[in-house]
Design an enzyme around this catalytic site. Sequence first.
Site, short mmCIF file in Angstrom:
data_model
loop_
_atom_site.label_atom_id
_atom_site.label_comp_id
_atom_site.label_asym_id
_atom_site.label_seq_id
_atom_site.Cartn_x
_atom_site.Cartn_y
_atom_site.Cartn_z
N PRO A 88 0.83 -1.21 0.00
CA PRO A 88 0.00 0.00 0.00
C PRO A 88 0.87 1.27 0.00
O PRO A 88 0.43 2.34 -0.37
CB PRO A 88 -0.79 -0.09 1.31
CG PRO A 88 -0.61 -1.46 1.82
CD PRO A 88 0.65 -1.99 1.22
N GLU A 115 1.42 -7.82 7.78
CA GLU A 115 1.53 -6.37 7.62
C GLU A 115 2.66 -6.01 6.65
O GLU A 115 3.08 -4.87 6.59
CB GLU A 115 1.82 -5.73 8.98
CG GLU A 115 0.75 -5.97 10.03
CD GLU A 115 -0.49 -5.10 9.82
OE1 GLU A 115 -1.60 -5.64 9.91
OE2 GLU A 115 -0.33 -3.91 9.51
N ASP A 173 -6.40 2.13 -25.63
CA ASP A 173 -6.75 1.99 -24.21
C ASP A 173 -7.12 3.33 -23.61
O ASP A 173 -6.60 4.35 -24.03
CB ASP A 173 -5.51 1.51 -23.44
CG ASP A 173 -5.45 0.00 -23.39
OD1 ASP A 173 -6.48 -0.63 -23.64
OD2 ASP A 173 -4.37 -0.51 -23.12
#
Length: 243
Positions: A88, A115, A173
């Site tokens: 993240p 984590e 795209d």
Amino acid sequence: MRIDVITIFPGYLAPLREALLGRAISAGLVDLAVHDLRTWTRDVHQAVDDAPYGGGPGMVMRPQVWGEALDAVLALDERPARIVVPTPAGRPFTQATAQAWSGDERLLFTCGRYEGIDQRVVDDARRRDLTVDEVSIGDYVLVGGEVAVLVMVEAVVRLLPGVLGNPASAEQDSFSDGLLEGPAFTRPEVWRGLAVPDVLRSGNHAKIARWRRDRALERTAERRPDLLAALPEDALDDADRAF
Ligand SMILES: Nc1cc(-c2ccc3ccn(Cc4ccc(CN5CCCCC5)cc4)c3c2)n[nH]1
């Protein structure tokens, strides 16, 4: 392209062998190898995690197991690998990233859980002059890296020559011209009282191209003003500005 994935849940990567990506593998366009991290554990419990130094929630993945796994998997092929660490806290993975990676000979994905992975695994790899990219697929927190790897492998492999039946699709795209693509339609001409926009049935290709561009600009302004603001100066012509 060779792709290696190291994970404690090999089954999570099974979808990579389905459909389009599965065909790319059968066609020899991609070699995929999925490795179970626990192969490199040495204790009877096959422990891969431990409590975080400094306290904090959850557990962290131990460096020793990852270090041995990376060494072993890297040694399977002499081609240099880009090591990809989903997290993240990574740099954003975008279409530009997928484009850049589609030119690589080899990608090696490390799937964290808990984590995350002890930072020294990345530090050690970089110290050995390996390319290590810590990347995020979006601003939300998953339970592990496997789903992020499915996303990134799909985005990269579809760009490899011979994978998409219709290469023009990748060229048109979303994001390739910096804009979102507009609405698409197919038969029937009227469905539940909703008609296809007349211009698309006009056969006037200049008008159709203009209409599509206007819908893309409209949608981008509405949903992703950040993309519009990021467009290079010369990306919009007068007709665009008039829109
Ligand atoms: N784009 C994206 C990629 C991922 C991703 C990728 C890989 C792994 C490996 C484990 N997780 C779960 C996880 C990681 C970090 C936290 C935050 N935590 C806060 C307290 C201090 C320690 C860190 C929470 C849970 C992963 C999540 N999620 N979203």
